[in-house]
Scaffold this active site. Sequence first.
Site, mmCIF file in Angstrom:
data_model
loop_
_atom_site.group_PDB
_atom_site.id
_atom_site.type_symbol
_atom_site.label_atom_id
_atom_site.label_comp_id
_atom_site.label_asym_id
_atom_site.label_seq_id
_atom_site.Cartn_x
_atom_site.Cartn_y
_atom_site.Cartn_z
ATOM 1 N N GLY A 27 0.849 -1.184 0.000
ATOM 2 C CA GLY A 27 0.000 0.000 0.000
ATOM 3 C C GLY A 27 0.884 1.232 0.000
ATOM 4 O O GLY A 27 2.071 1.168 -0.364
ATOM 5 N N ILE A 47 2.422 2.766 2.337
ATOM 6 C CA ILE A 47 3.629 2.629 3.156
ATOM 7 C C ILE A 47 4.671 1.795 2.425
ATOM 8 O O ILE A 47 5.833 2.202 2.284
ATOM 9 C CB ILE A 47 3.291 1.989 4.514
ATOM 10 C CG1 ILE A 47 2.361 2.901 5.308
ATOM 11 C CG2 ILE A 47 4.565 1.704 5.308
ATOM 12 C CD1 ILE A 47 1.770 2.249 6.546
ATOM 13 N N ARG A 91 -0.940 -8.729 -2.553
ATOM 14 C CA ARG A 91 -2.059 -9.598 -2.928
ATOM 15 C C ARG A 91 -2.103 -9.857 -4.427
ATOM 16 O O ARG A 91 -2.308 -10.983 -4.874
ATOM 17 C CB ARG A 91 -3.378 -8.970 -2.462
ATOM 18 C CG ARG A 91 -3.677 -9.216 -0.995
ATOM 19 C CD ARG A 91 -5.006 -8.622 -0.599
ATOM 20 N NE ARG A 91 -5.000 -7.173 -0.697
ATOM 21 C CZ ARG A 91 -6.047 -6.394 -0.451
ATOM 22 N NH1 ARG A 91 -7.203 -6.931 -0.126
ATOM 23 N NH2 ARG A 91 -5.953 -5.082 -0.543
ATOM 24 N N PRO A 132 0.301 -9.573 -7.619
ATOM 25 C CA PRO A 132 1.692 -9.323 -8.006
ATOM 26 C C PRO A 132 1.833 -8.568 -9.327
ATOM 27 O O PRO A 132 2.306 -9.108 -10.333
ATOM 28 C CB PRO A 132 2.279 -10.733 -8.094
ATOM 29 C CG PRO A 132 1.125 -11.604 -8.441
ATOM 30 C CD PRO A 132 -0.073 -10.996 -7.745
ATOM 31 N N ARG A 147 0.999 -4.430 12.036
ATOM 32 C CA ARG A 147 0.261 -4.607 13.285
ATOM 33 C C ARG A 147 0.940 -5.724 14.065
ATOM 34 O O ARG A 147 1.562 -6.621 13.483
ATOM 35 C CB ARG A 147 -1.211 -4.975 13.025
ATOM 36 C CG ARG A 147 -2.061 -3.830 12.509
ATOM 37 C CD ARG A 147 -2.283 -2.780 13.593
ATOM 38 N NE ARG A 147 -3.144 -1.684 13.148
ATOM 39 C CZ ARG A 147 -2.720 -0.545 12.633
ATOM 40 N NH1 ARG A 147 -1.405 -0.367 12.437
ATOM 41 N NH2 ARG A 147 -3.557 0.404 12.294
ATOM 42 N N ASP A 188 7.462 -1.557 16.125
ATOM 43 C CA ASP A 188 6.747 -0.322 16.460
ATOM 44 C C ASP A 188 5.287 -0.597 16.806
ATOM 45 O O ASP A 188 4.577 0.315 17.224
ATOM 46 C CB ASP A 188 6.822 0.659 15.283
ATOM 47 C CG ASP A 188 6.302 2.039 15.635
ATOM 48 O OD1 ASP A 188 6.750 2.594 16.660
ATOM 49 O OD2 ASP A 188 5.430 2.564 14.903
ATOM 50 N N HIS A 195 4.728 2.707 18.951
ATOM 51 C CA HIS A 195 3.795 2.992 17.854
ATOM 52 C C HIS A 195 3.952 4.448 17.400
ATOM 53 O O HIS A 195 2.986 5.212 17.321
ATOM 54 C CB HIS A 195 2.347 2.723 18.287
ATOM 55 C CG HIS A 195 1.454 2.386 17.123
ATOM 56 N ND1 HIS A 195 0.464 1.441 17.182
ATOM 57 C CD2 HIS A 195 1.413 2.867 15.852
ATOM 58 C CE1 HIS A 195 -0.168 1.362 16.024
ATOM 59 N NE2 HIS A 195 0.406 2.219 15.193
#
Length: 239
Positions: free
Chosen positions: A69, A71, A91, A93, A151, A175, A199
Amino acid sequence: PFYKKMAARGTMICNSSAQGLAIAEYVFAQVFYQFHPIKLQHQQQADRFWKTTAFRELSQSTWLIVGFGPIGQAIAQRAKAFGAKVLVVRRKPVPCDYVDHCASESELLELLPQADIIVLACALNKSTKELANRQFFLRTKQDALLINVARGGVINNEAMLQALDQERLGHAVLDVFDTEPLPLTDPYWSHAKVTVTPHTSFAGSGTMNRWTDLFLENIDRFARGQPLKNLVDHQNLLD
């Protein structure tokens, strides 16, 4: 569960791309800190000790970025600018100009042995929960650097601690965590091969303004009946 309940009521949920640039800079700060002997250089200065300090070059590194995404894209662009080899797992390629190889999740275990730097930047959903598990860490390089800005649930903590203790992973920069704030008794706090940050990777000086711009743009799109940017597929949300 909170977002799942909101989506069930018909609420549209969007991801933010505003923090992508800040998180990319955080990742590079952490990589440079591990690749360059900054602490040693400071100590040598204090000791007035003149000796060359060798360092690893990013141009000779291979990056594996899981999640592509905003990031992941920001990180990949910057890694490629340093001349690094960039591998991406996403997801779909779809090839990209600044990526050497774009793969699906099914190729992840095959790519891991190549990676000097592994960045987890994916969403937490049914397919990515504990993605970094025992099988994952059996494939990592002994001196690989893993950075998690996704996450906490993307990592199986027991498996990673075991990999660090058994020298199957070099260092982890974390993080994000399953429980935040991180409990005072958590072994991550004192582990010699773990860097803990609260975080904070999004907390760049420009993030807030980018958040505001994105929110206002989506409000305008909603009012005009146009598709919203970064709309989340509620089917991928965890129960």
